[in-house]
Scaffold this motif. Sequence first.
Motif, PDB file in Angstrom:
ATOM      1  N   SER A 196       0.828  -1.204   0.000  1.00 40.63           N
ATOM      2  CA  SER A 196       0.000   0.000   0.000  1.00 40.63           C
ATOM      3  C   SER A 196       0.866   1.260   0.000  1.00 40.63           C
ATOM      4  N   ARG A 197       0.400   2.266  -0.733  1.00 38.59           N
ATOM      5  CA  ARG A 197       1.100   3.548  -0.786  1.00 38.59           C
ATOM      6  C   ARG A 197       0.232   4.645  -0.190  1.00 38.59           C
ATOM      7  N   LEU A 198       0.866   5.715   0.200  1.00 33.02           N
ATOM      8  CA  LEU A 198       0.167   6.817   0.837  1.00 33.02           C
ATOM      9  C   LEU A 198      -0.529   7.722  -0.171  1.00 33.02           C
ATOM     10  N   VAL A 199      -1.732   8.125   0.175  1.00 31.33           N
ATOM     11  CA  VAL A 199      -2.449   9.199  -0.502  1.00 31.33           C
ATOM     12  C   VAL A 199      -2.711  10.278   0.544  1.00 31.33           C
ATOM     13  N   LEU A 200      -2.208  11.477   0.308  1.00 35.70           N
ATOM     14  CA  LEU A 200      -2.410  12.570   1.242  1.00 35.70           C
ATOM     15  C   LEU A 200      -3.700  13.316   0.917  1.00 35.70           C
ATOM     16  N   ILE A 201      -4.511  13.559   1.932  1.00 39.33           N
ATOM     17  CA  ILE A 201      -5.674  14.424   1.801  1.00 39.33           C
ATOM     18  C   ILE A 201      -5.286  15.780   2.378  1.00 39.33           C
ATOM     19  N   SER A 202      -5.497  16.835   1.631  1.00 42.12           N
ATOM     20  CA  SER A 202      -5.028  18.152   2.065  1.00 42.12           C
ATOM     21  C   SER A 202      -5.587  18.517   3.439  1.00 42.12           C
ATOM     22  N   PRO A 203      -4.841  19.293   4.234  1.00 40.40           N
ATOM     23  CA  PRO A 203      -5.250  19.612   5.602  1.00 40.40           C
ATOM     24  C   PRO A 203      -6.597  20.326   5.659  1.00 40.40           C
ATOM     25  N   ALA A 204      -7.284  20.129   6.772  1.00 40.76           N
ATOM     26  CA  ALA A 204      -8.615  20.719   6.945  1.00 40.76           C
ATOM     27  C   ALA A 204      -8.538  22.066   7.642  1.00 40.76           C
ATOM     28  N   GLY A 205      -7.619  22.917   7.218  1.00 40.34           N
ATOM     29  CA  GLY A 205      -7.432  24.212   7.867  1.00 40.34           C
ATOM     30  C   GLY A 205      -8.123  25.345   7.132  1.00 40.34           C
ATOM     31  N   GLU A 206      -8.187  26.499   7.779  1.00 40.16           N
ATOM     32  CA  GLU A 206      -8.823  27.675   7.199  1.00 40.16           C
ATOM     33  C   GLU A 206      -7.820  28.610   6.528  1.00 40.16           C
ATOM     34  N   ASP A 207      -6.529  28.326   6.669  1.00 38.78           N
ATOM     35  CA  ASP A 207      -5.470  29.174   6.115  1.00 38.78           C
ATOM     36  C   ASP A 207      -4.838  28.428   4.938  1.00 38.78           C
ATOM     37  N   TRP A 208      -5.135  28.853   3.720  1.00 39.39           N
ATOM     38  CA  TRP A 208      -4.659  28.112   2.553  1.00 39.39           C
ATOM     39  C   TRP A 208      -3.136  28.132   2.449  1.00 39.39           C
ATOM     40  N   GLN A 209      -2.508  29.236   2.871  1.00 41.67           N
ATOM     41  CA  GLN A 209      -1.055  29.312   2.779  1.00 41.67           C
ATOM     42  C   GLN A 209      -0.396  28.323   3.740  1.00 41.67           C
ATOM     43  N   ARG A 210      -0.947  28.208   4.937  1.00 40.82           N
ATOM     44  CA  ARG A 210      -0.411  27.242   5.891  1.00 40.82           C
ATOM     45  C   ARG A 210      -0.590  25.823   5.352  1.00 40.82           C
ATOM     46  N   SER A 211      -1.746  25.546   4.766  1.00 35.20           N
ATOM     47  CA  SER A 211      -1.972  24.226   4.177  1.00 35.20           C
ATOM     48  C   SER A 211      -0.978  23.958   3.055  1.00 35.20           C
ATOM     49  N   ALA A 212      -0.704  24.979   2.250  1.00 33.56           N
ATOM     50  CA  ALA A 212       0.260  24.826   1.161  1.00 33.56           C
ATOM     51  C   ALA A 212       1.641  24.473   1.704  1.00 33.56           C
ATOM     52  N   ASP A 213       2.045  25.161   2.774  1.00 34.87           N
ATOM     53  CA  ASP A 213       3.350  24.895   3.377  1.00 34.87           C
ATOM     54  C   ASP A 213       3.398  23.477   3.961  1.00 34.87           C
ATOM     55  N   GLN A 214       2.309  23.061   4.595  1.00 29.73           N
ATOM     56  CA  GLN A 214       2.271  21.726   5.180  1.00 29.73           C
ATOM     57  C   GLN A 214       2.380  20.640   4.115  1.00 29.73           C
ATOM     58  N   ILE A 215       1.686  20.822   3.002  1.00 34.02           N
ATOM     59  CA  ILE A 215       1.747  19.825   1.931  1.00 34.02           C
ATOM     60  C   ILE A 215       3.152  19.773   1.341  1.00 34.02           C
ATOM     61  N   ALA A 216       3.752  20.932   1.109  1.00 30.48           N
ATOM     62  CA  ALA A 216       5.112  20.963   0.566  1.00 30.48           C
ATOM     63  C   ALA A 216       6.086  20.240   1.498  1.00 30.48           C
TER      64      ALA A 216
END
Length: 219
Positions: free
Chosen positions: A9-29
């Motif tokens: 099995s491989r990982l599939v990331l679901i984007s964070p459930a936050g209200e700050d899109w920039q913070r979510s972008a940084d977390q995904i990166a």
Amino acid sequence: MGGQIPDRSRLVLISPAGEDWQRSADQIANAIAGGDVASVIFWPAQLGERDFQKLCEAVVPQVQAAGIAAVVAGDGRIAARCAADGVHFDKKEDISEALRGSQDGVIVGAGGAKSRHEALELGELRPDYVFFGRFGFDNKPQPHPRNLALGQWWAELVEIPCIVMAGSIIGSIEEAAATGAEFVAVSAAIFTGTLEPGEAVRRANALLDEKAPHVEEVN
């Protein structure tokens, strides 16, 4: 879904459930720098349409540059604007429409099934994968028993790949992978714990390397 493909099995990331899109972008990166990830599914969560598009515009190219598939959930227009690799829908009519209009190589994922009957109805549409779980509902330590049961049943009987949603802790990935699902979805386990997302992804992959069965052993 890209790269040196492990036979488990491989990982599939679901984007964070936050209200700050920039913070979510940084977390995904940060997360995708931590090791093998098959795909990232972007979903709006608490973001409005404008901020969700900003997130996708900022991160989809980074994800693709890393050899990871970028899938946008619930909005084909944003997926097209961002040149994403695919779309994901939970309603049968939306899935059917996406499949009718999809071009070769575009991923169309299907979710929303809560029973074997509903899953088989989705399977008849021939999506690229079937997702067992709900975005944002990985708020308990262990995966939902229904998702585990459906994933194991599906993996044993159906050729279409499936994704099973893990729980809110990294250790829950082992239980999700034990179903034989080709992919394990993670969000809270990566983005809300005490570890940096990249380190969480590294540990998740180490756990899969050690504990997950080879896919051909269970399928």
